[in-house]
Design an enzyme around this catalytic site. Sequence first.
Site, PDB file in Angstrom:
ATOM      1  N   ASN A   1       0.799  -1.129  -0.205  1.00 19.36           N
ATOM      2  CA  ASN A   1      -0.084   0.057  -0.020  1.00 19.36           C
ATOM      3  C   ASN A   1       0.987   1.191   0.010  1.00 19.36           C
ATOM      4  O   ASN A   1       1.830   1.179   0.647  1.00 19.36           O
ATOM      5  CB  ASN A   1      -0.937  -0.057   1.321  1.00 19.36           C
ATOM      6  CG  ASN A   1      -1.741   1.223   1.499  1.00 19.36           C
ATOM      7  OD1 ASN A   1      -2.092   1.949   0.477  1.00 19.36           O
ATOM      8  ND2 ASN A   1      -1.904   1.806   2.666  1.00 19.36           N
ATOM      9  N   GLY A   2       0.795   2.001  -1.054  1.00 21.76           N
ATOM     10  CA  GLY A   2       1.357   3.405  -1.073  1.00 21.76           C
ATOM     11  C   GLY A   2       1.795   3.493  -2.610  1.00 21.76           C
ATOM     12  O   GLY A   2       1.262   3.132  -3.560  1.00 21.76           O
TER      13      GLY A   2
ATOM     14  N   LYS B   1     -12.121   4.882   1.235  1.00 28.05           N
ATOM     15  CA  LYS B   1     -12.510   5.715   2.449  1.00 28.05           C
ATOM     16  C   LYS B   1     -11.293   6.175   3.286  1.00 28.05           C
ATOM     17  O   LYS B   1     -11.437   7.418   3.535  1.00 28.05           O
ATOM     18  CB  LYS B   1     -12.981   4.566   3.497  1.00 28.05           C
ATOM     19  CG  LYS B   1     -13.103   4.909   4.817  1.00 28.05           C
ATOM     20  CD  LYS B   1     -14.693   5.618   4.783  1.00 28.05           C
ATOM     21  CE  LYS B   1     -15.104   5.860   6.222  1.00 28.05           C
ATOM     22  NZ  LYS B   1     -16.179   7.220   5.978  1.00 28.05           N
TER      23      LYS B   1
ATOM     24  N   LYS C   1     -22.117  15.148  -0.823  1.00 25.70           N
ATOM     25  CA  LYS C   1     -22.452  13.697  -0.629  1.00 25.70           C
ATOM     26  C   LYS C   1     -23.308  13.117  -1.886  1.00 25.70           C
ATOM     27  O   LYS C   1     -23.005  12.068  -2.184  1.00 25.70           O
ATOM     28  CB  LYS C   1     -23.413  13.918   0.339  1.00 25.70           C
ATOM     29  CG  LYS C   1     -22.940  13.888   1.783  1.00 25.70           C
ATOM     30  CD  LYS C   1     -22.443  12.496   2.517  1.00 25.70           C
ATOM     31  CE  LYS C   1     -21.070  12.533   2.375  1.00 25.70           C
ATOM     32  NZ  LYS C   1     -20.155  13.315   2.947  1.00 25.70           N
TER      33      LYS C   1
ATOM     34  N   HIS D   1     -23.898  35.571  -9.347  1.00 26.00           N
ATOM     35  CA  HIS D   1     -22.603  36.073 -10.002  1.00 26.00           C
ATOM     36  C   HIS D   1     -22.025  34.744 -10.624  1.00 26.00           C
ATOM     37  O   HIS D   1     -21.047  34.622 -11.057  1.00 26.00           O
ATOM     38  CB  HIS D   1     -21.560  36.358  -8.879  1.00 26.00           C
ATOM     39  CG  HIS D   1     -21.831  37.697  -7.986  1.00 26.00           C
ATOM     40  ND1 HIS D   1     -22.244  38.786  -8.656  1.00 26.00           N
ATOM     41  CD2 HIS D   1     -22.523  37.783  -6.621  1.00 26.00           C
ATOM     42  CE1 HIS D   1     -22.599  39.683  -7.761  1.00 26.00           C
ATOM     43  NE2 HIS D   1     -22.845  38.942  -6.603  1.00 26.00           N
TER      44      HIS D   1
ATOM     45  N   GLU E   1     -21.432  20.355   2.024  1.00 26.51           N
ATOM     46  CA  GLU E   1     -21.162  19.002   2.411  1.00 26.51           C
ATOM     47  C   GLU E   1     -22.343  18.225   1.514  1.00 26.51           C
ATOM     48  O   GLU E   1     -22.175  17.076   1.314  1.00 26.51           O
ATOM     49  CB  GLU E   1     -21.395  19.126   3.801  1.00 26.51           C
ATOM     50  CG  GLU E   1     -21.444  17.441   4.495  1.00 26.51           C
ATOM     51  CD  GLU E   1     -20.161  16.653   3.962  1.00 26.51           C
ATOM     52  OE1 GLU E   1     -19.383  16.993   3.646  1.00 26.51           O
ATOM     53  OE2 GLU E   1     -20.320  15.358   4.382  1.00 26.51           O
TER      54      GLU E   1
ATOM     55  N   GLU F   1     -20.545  12.274  -4.513  1.00 29.47           N
ATOM     56  CA  GLU F   1     -19.728  11.064  -4.055  1.00 29.47           C
ATOM     57  C   GLU F   1     -20.487   9.664  -4.216  1.00 29.47           C
ATOM     58  O   GLU F   1     -20.070   9.068  -5.003  1.00 29.47           O
ATOM     59  CB  GLU F   1     -19.471  11.157  -2.664  1.00 29.47           C
ATOM     60  CG  GLU F   1     -18.316  11.860  -2.072  1.00 29.47           C
ATOM     61  CD  GLU F   1     -18.219  11.673  -0.546  1.00 29.47           C
ATOM     62  OE1 GLU F   1     -19.212  12.230   0.067  1.00 29.47           O
ATOM     63  OE2 GLU F   1     -17.031  11.196  -0.244  1.00 29.47           O
TER      64      GLU F   1
HETATM   65  C1  G6P Z   1     -12.048  10.292   1.545  1.00 26.77           C
HETATM   66  C2  G6P Z   1     -13.532   9.800   2.071  1.00 26.77           C
HETATM   67  C3  G6P Z   1     -14.225  11.149   2.536  1.00 26.77           C
HETATM   68  C4  G6P Z   1     -13.491  11.865   3.683  1.00 26.77           C
HETATM   69  C5  G6P Z   1     -11.908  12.091   3.143  1.00 26.77           C
HETATM   70  C6  G6P Z   1     -11.164  12.690   4.417  1.00 26.77           C
HETATM   71  O1  G6P Z   1     -12.101  11.187   0.634  1.00 26.77           O
HETATM   72  O2  G6P Z   1     -14.190   9.081   1.135  1.00 26.77           O
HETATM   73  O3  G6P Z   1     -15.595  10.540   3.153  1.00 26.77           O
HETATM   74  O4  G6P Z   1     -14.029  12.649   4.007  1.00 26.77           O
HETATM   75  O5  G6P Z   1     -11.406  10.865   2.601  1.00 26.77           O
HETATM   76  O6  G6P Z   1     -11.035  11.527   5.157  1.00 26.77           O
HETATM   77  P1  G6P Z   1     -10.434  11.656   6.810  1.00 26.77           P
HETATM   78  O7  G6P Z   1     -10.372  10.043   7.325  1.00 26.77           O
HETATM   79  O8  G6P Z   1      -9.175  12.338   6.660  1.00 26.77           O
HETATM   80  O9  G6P Z   1     -11.469  12.391   7.416  1.00 26.77           O
END
Ligand code: G6P
Length: 588
Positions: free
Chosen positions: A94-95, A583, A467, A486, A463, A470
Amino acid sequence: MCGIVGCFSREGCYEKLLTVLQKLEYRGYDSAGVALVAGGALAVRKKKGAVANLCGAPLAGAAGIGHTRWATHGKPSDENAHPHVAGKFALVHNGILENFAVLKEELTKNGEAFSSETDSEVIVKLIARAYKGDFFAAVAAACSRLEGSYAIAVLCEDFPEEIVCAKNKSPLLAGAGRGAAFVCSDIPALEGEVRYVCPVEDGEFVHIRGEEICFCTAGGACLPKVFCRLAEKERAPVGASGSRMEAEIGQIPHGLEKTLGWLRACDFAPAARALRGAGRIFTVACGTAHHAALAFGALLSREARIPVFCEAASEFRYGDPLIGAGDVLVAVSQSGETADTLEAARLAKARGAYLIAVTNVEQSTLARLADFPLRTLAGAEIAVAATKSYNCQLLCLYFLAAQTVFYKKAAFPAWFSALGRAAEACERAFSCFSEVFSLAKRLQTARAMSFIGRGTDRFTAAEGALKVREIAYVFAESCPAGELKHGTLALVEEGFPVLAVATDRATVQKTANSLAEAKARGAFTCLFSPYKEYAGAADFFCPLPALPAPLMPLVSVVPLQAFACRLCLLRGFDPDRPRNLAKSVTVE
Ligand code: G6P
């Protein structure tokens, strides 16, 4: 953002790997794979798509590794799926390797042929070439050539009870269970499997030999470590729709109550003193957490009369920010592992700033980095799009703002005691869900929509739009209500949805005026507000439970979260696993 796991267990190693992988899937679901070693041979099973695709009889072996992928180098495919194999070795990574092109060219010149487009395959080739019979030494030698971020777990055919792991800038922790030893990207994925965990720091290696977990330096010297008991967590349920996101929205009141209990017992003096005496205050965060930070910044600067600079973490880290000694950085992250937020926090600390972190994962990298770690107790959040963690972040940040005001003015702000009513107000907001669901039905085929708001309502609008983008894949933008004319107004045509959040008595009329301007041009207008007398100001009205205006973002977001979730379901998508997203974004 990928998830990695390594497991030693004489019983059910394959099943354990799959169980953890399923819980890691929110880190990526482009492909999945496992490798186990038994009888002097590696067995690998990997496939494009979800973990569920790894069907078939269990693979034998007591040591194994697994991976869920969020593609960075190379498209999602069976070939690019991990584990990658070279010689006697299998590896999950991972990375992102920053020098992989140079290494790949060097390896190609030396006659190596690659079967994937990934940067990760380079690492396993380096290990295989460095191997002279010492498994650990080969991994350490390969790691000395790597630049970039990595958490890796490696198997070797010659050592059927061993796993060697290394870490730099990508999260990794070790966990000890009954008769089992694990490494994994995330604590929540290990819940139920292990009783004790210990984070791995950058530059450290973990050598699993049977049940024994040894932390070591690159030279193989043992590092003493203290494992912490992993608290028993409630299992994340699913909602009536079968989605976790729906269930997680339902858990908002519970999360708020738990967070408030924790905050009340917390000694804020050091953090509030740092904030009160700060030269400058900054916030950094990504995605939803950034919206929480923006609402906090606006509230704190207004209440405490202190300038607060809020920046997306990815901008902060490359923007040569003014931050230095005597300043405070508030970093907000549900996971505490988001790469940009972590790097921004490291930069601020390196320049002498005081770091306050708000995370939902107690032992996350960000929490450990902080001078003052604050917790949200939202419980495990599995759905990719953040919901309950956002409400809890707001609660935590408002609590922090109130403490700062207290230390500055010797009195709490008038709204402080109303924080105790936030959970109940969110619960009452659930009663408007049937209207919100009918709104989702009405807008099911909309191709775009705009969210507007004034003051802190503009962050709620942002927000709400996030949502919808996303999970429902509808183009949704947000703008301050006063900015509508504007630019965005040019988009308005017959039926174009404009959704307004108006929770402040002082500006609700102004927002209603903005809606009227949109309606005059054919917009389908929606208003989310506690002021029922404005019900006639829009085609659709959602009544909100009332809290003091500064706290309204805590509750006004709830119907927007539910709206996006329902819109997503009606459009036939999975709210828990939006395409292309993950996530925990642990790469840049
Ligand atoms: C990803 C997730 C978002 C989250 C963001 C920041 O884009 O899909 O839902 O807000 O990361 O994540 P964190 O764990 O730093 O709040």
